[in-house]
Motif scaffolding. Structure first.
Motif, short mmCIF file in Angstrom:
data_model
loop_
_atom_site.label_atom_id
_atom_site.label_comp_id
_atom_site.label_asym_id
_atom_site.label_seq_id
_atom_site.Cartn_x
_atom_site.Cartn_y
_atom_site.Cartn_z
N GLU A 1 12.48 0.13 2.20
CA GLU A 1 11.25 -0.66 2.24
C GLU A 1 10.96 -1.28 0.87
N ALA A 2 11.20 -0.53 -0.17
CA ALA A 2 10.95 -1.06 -1.51
C ALA A 2 11.85 -2.26 -1.77
N SER A 3 13.09 -2.19 -1.29
CA SER A 3 14.02 -3.30 -1.47
C SER A 3 13.54 -4.53 -0.68
N VAL A 4 13.02 -4.29 0.52
CA VAL A 4 12.47 -5.40 1.31
C VAL A 4 11.26 -6.00 0.61
N GLU B 1 0.83 -1.21 0.00
CA GLU B 1 0.00 0.00 0.00
C GLU B 1 0.87 1.26 0.00
N LYS B 2 1.95 1.22 0.76
CA LYS B 2 2.86 2.37 0.74
C LYS B 2 3.48 2.56 -0.65
N ALA B 3 3.82 1.46 -1.27
CA ALA B 3 4.38 1.55 -2.63
C ALA B 3 3.36 2.18 -3.56
N HIS B 4 2.12 1.74 -3.41
CA HIS B 4 1.08 2.27 -4.27
C HIS B 4 0.83 3.75 -4.01
#
Lengths: 468, 468, 468
Positions: B279-282, B268-271
């Motif tokens: 976080e994106a890497s995780v 949801e954060k990515a979106h």
């Protein structure tokens, strides 16, 4: 069993391949030596005095040689290196120690070079040993007194067309000027701009060096713009004295572009002694970037020799100073670290960036792929611990399939051992012949390609890369 | 000196070993080609039109070839690659440029492949050169107009049994469906699920791609469960169209298992565009784990091609887009990074995980030890910059002593250069013959073992690993 | 085609070089075996009972062998390894499974060793197979019942002069004492102090082990000084029982010198269970430093075997315990990590530090340069996954040009497979002969140098390095 080196040395053992290598080598064996990076002291050529003796010439100043005796428990003072707190052994004793320990060099690159020098240049007929130490020391001494063993005579005998030295940016380059002005000499000896100690705030004496730079430049030593202009001025001075390249012995090949105000702020903190270690590292990386920028303007070839932990042994460093044999390679990373520099200057016409490595893993993984794409990047010849027969062939095998032969720097001897220059270049030519002969034997290139390639490697390539 | 390749090329120079290698190669030279991973556009086989000309076919689209000319200062537009902001050179000019620069390829893998194609497939009798550029361009053009040079005819001539393409998860796979439905074709061309751009929130356009996925799936594009089910659905769609594997071009082979609520929160954060880089890497690492989980359920072989810095040169990327020759390998780590995945699925029956590398250091240190223990792990064939004669033999020497021959993936050509497919597979067979012949010569295996092994490597092993 | 190994195995294929290698090997083939590091259980020599059967002897306990069958999907219980939660297969079944899977070992180091053992020691005349599994199992069983196959008889047959075991610091070393006291035995079997589990607070059971140490020492188990003195006391106990070295299987070779109060504080936190992971790592690194300090005092040679991720597969570890085949190498760094230790003790007379590696990249980059300078540092022989023919030659080529032959440890078999000891030492001697023969053939050393060197490598060097 004779002490004279095998005429087919370093060629592959397979008879047909050996024969092919022999012919390829013969085609370049007598080409002039181009030595665009090294550490010979130019004053020996200015003064042209006879070398003092075998030990000072061949042992004391060659840390490739002293380090291995050190590993056998022999203190550097016994090898003629003067400690700050004591006396060094006399040359004759040094030679005896070396002769007794000759077996240490079996199979090493230094052993190979020393044997060639002793047998081919001094005509020795047997291995150094306790039994012959004094006699050989005297014999070499007698030869060194002959006019044909003077530095200039050897320079001519070796067929050196160009010899680059490595110099402090504030060096007055008087020896280079004298050699250039001396019609009796005729050789080309050029300086190399090596500014590491002026670029890294963590380098001992950085502030004083910056002050000297500023003083020379007539600017304030806390003025970042003045600092840059002084560096540019000194580069111009070097170019006036024949320099073709600037060399960078950074810990890691990291480049960062700061904007001028951020760079100036770090420069001031460095000058005030309040810079942190991390900030100092950023500033040094920024200055590597600035050196590239200057190279794009003044045309100096930029060579980078990274990835060495300098002066690893604190005790020896304290007693004997730098370059005493305990610089040790570490893992090195180029792809991320150099990206800012390459994104800015990797496609800049006439910018040449030669990447050396003492971390073999980077040859196939990073350096060959970078050099096989960016017009600016060239692959540095095998360096230091890797400047040896097997390592040299591993290097060729690692980079050629990706980058061919056109992206190499040409051979660089990087030596302070004057008499090893022809031996090292010959070694490189033999290895190239061996490599090319194998490719022909394996049907990967044909004979005319091999014949053209070896001449290019020895002759055209270094001229092109170093803009000679 | 003829331009035709040596029939004994790539075999060891020692005569007895060469003879043994020749016989081993002969035993597999005519076996069908199994190509379970590559980048050929399937539409060429659907349309089956004549290839346009030598330059478009052999130069323009092969970044192995264009990159080396780029390093010589030749802009990609001169090689036929169209920039966003200008025009590309015409094919004839491209061929002239290539012919003038043919020497760049001496000793390279691309040079080897091109020579084989030019001599063996087009019957050329001399090296490309300025002098013959126009004539050769026309000659190749004439051959390409012949029916026997149409893609389908070549597919048959090459003896390709299976050809895998690489495809976007939302691709409709219409070409694959058409080929499968065409009784006149008869070949097997299968898609490969390559979801990288859908799994990494840092990938440009990720949100739009996720939206398309969701739309297809009839779920909300902010719904993590829907996102997973859409990916599963697209995998099923690929399987229906013949896919046998899913490929993952991650920066590093890192897998993390998040619980569903944590993963949903990051999704949801990515979106929302509020995800941090870490976080994106995780999240990406979690999705690699999820891909493994899906593979254990739907049976797609999981291949991982990690460790490449993509689009290193910002300027070229901006003008020419991806795959333009400046992807550069970086050091890669598998042992720690993949442990969560291997601890969960490393022993799962029928799960196949093929680990490729462009970092040679990982062959003996990480990949062979992992594959020599975990039933799921297979060793990817030498990839990209390492798909070359010397690198291929280094690979075999690095992995075999630990993992034998049963843990390899079989050869994978990974190419978008259609005409290089038979040459690359032949190169691999020659290298395996050379390696096995040496082992026999050194008394490490005996002749019947070598004879069985080479057939397994070419035939049984890729069928087993890719579940064909 | 016979099953008997080629008498010229591992020698180069070039006929002249092969002949030279054969002669060099012959000169050392019958020299005694010195095995200063390994994992044989000394009780087999105390008890001197017949080995039970082929499977228990050759398969079950050799994780080099079991791991590759595990990769083929064969559970360790089917290989005779007892899980905590079930039963292991019977030896005859294990042998059948192994025989059916013999092809897995083609080209591997284990395959080479097993073939030598089966053919040369047991006289087998054909490859293991399903067809001969039962007969071979019985035949080996019959041989093992013969007096000449008892452990002591083999010890004599093999010509083992010294065999070092690897032991827990609290081991009572009773087997060693019994062997030393037994006039009927006559061999030299010495313990090795292996304190890892007592030095790393993160090691399971650390606190209990420290308590046992303290109890033995009569000191409080929260007393850091007592802990140190207990370790010193146990080292002395080992030395009394013949130990010549202490071995350290650390994750990374990191050494830190803490002052005693900081070390004591961390020790207390470790004991209280409040130490953080980072602090525990610092404490372990400090203890590696302390082990070096103790070695400088008591003379035990310090060997370091770093860079292995132990027990990678959690599931197998849980069911079968450690040493079950899934320890995997990782990248290893020595230059920075060991600097504190080397700066303190690298020049200390009679301190010997042997650095092993399973990361080949460190050979030329770090270990050879360190050993070629520091008198204390020796280069560990190729270890574990690298103890194999090609890897062994890569090792020699990587280290010799920098460090010569005098800085190596001598060969170390590191094995728990008793019958592989003579085969492994013979393999090492063959590889050294092959390497030296090539150097002679390439004119890099001459024949007398090669003849002296191979004897030194087999005989003088391990005696000197391990102070025998």
């Amino acid at each position: 069993m004779t002490f004279a080196p095998d005429r087919d040395r370093l060629f592959p053992v397979d008879p047909a391949t050996r024969s092919r290598a022999r012919d390829l080598h013969a085609s370049v064996a007598d080409l002039p030596i181009i030595s665009p990076h090294g550490h010979v002291d130019p004053r020996i050529l200015v003064e042209d005095r006879a070398f003092d003796n075998a030990a000072d010439l061949l042992i004391r100043d060659d840390h490739y040689v002293t380090r291995l005796m050190h590993s056998a428990g022999i203190g550097l003072e016994r090898l003629g290196v003067s400690p700050h707190d004591g006396m060094a052994a006399r040359p004759r004793e040094v030679w005896r120690t070396f002769s007794e320990n000759w077996d240490l060099y079996t199979g090493t690159a230094s052993g190979y070079w020393l044997r060639s020098i002793l047998a081919e240049q001094f005509g020795l007929s047997e291995h150094p040993s306790s039994a012959n130490a004094d006699a050989v020391f005297d014999e070499i001494g007698a030869r060194l007194a002959e006019p044909s063993f003077r530095p200039r005579a050897l320079f001519r005998t070796y067929g050196i067309e160009l010899l680059a030295t490595t110099d402090d940016p504030m060096d007055d380059l008087a020896p280079h000027a004298m050699l250039a002005a001396d019609p009796a000499f005729g050789g080309r000896v050029v300086p190399t701009f090596r500014p590491d100690a002026y670029l890294a705030p963590t380098s001992p004496g950085w502030a004083q060096r910056v002050s000297r730079l500023s003083e020379w430049n007539g600017t304030r030593d806390t003025d970042y713009a003045g600092y840059l202009s002084a560096l540019e001025g000194r580069r111009a001075y070097f170019i006036q004295h024949g320099a073709v390249s600037a060399d960078h012995g950074v810990a890691q090949p990291r480049a960062i572009e700061l904007d001028a105000s951020d760079a100036a702020r770090l420069f001031e903190k460095a000058h005030a002694g309040t810079i942190t270690t991390d900030e100092a590292s950023v500033f040094s990386a920024h200055m590597l970037f600035e050196m590239a920028r200057m190279s794009t303007r003044d045309g100096l070839v930029m060579t980078v020799h990274p990835g060495v932990f300098r002066n690893h042994d604190h005790e020896t460093f304290t007693r004997f100073g730098p370059d005493s044999g305990h610089d040790i390679p570490v893992a090195t990373e180029y792809v991320n670290a150099l990206r800012p520099l390459l994104n800015r200057f990797g496609n800049t016409p006439d910018f040449h960036l030669v990447l050396f490595s003492v971390d073999e893993t980077t040859y196939s993984r990073e350096i060959a792929p970078l050099a096989g794409y960016y017009p600016a990047v060239f692959i540095g010849a095998p360096w230091w611990f890797l400047d040896a027969p097997d390592a040299g062939l591993r290097f060729r095998a690692a980079v050629t399939e990706t980058a061919g032969f056109s992206r190499g720097s040409g051979f660089i001897d990087d030596t302070r051992a004057f008499m090893s220059i022809p031996v090292r270049h010959d070694m490189s030519r033999r290895l190239d012949a061996a490599f090319l002969a194998r490719l022909v034997g394996e049907g990967r290139i044909d004979q005319p390609q091999a014949e053209r390639t070896i001449v290019d490697l020895v002759d055209a390539q270094p001229r092109r890369v170093f803009k000679l």
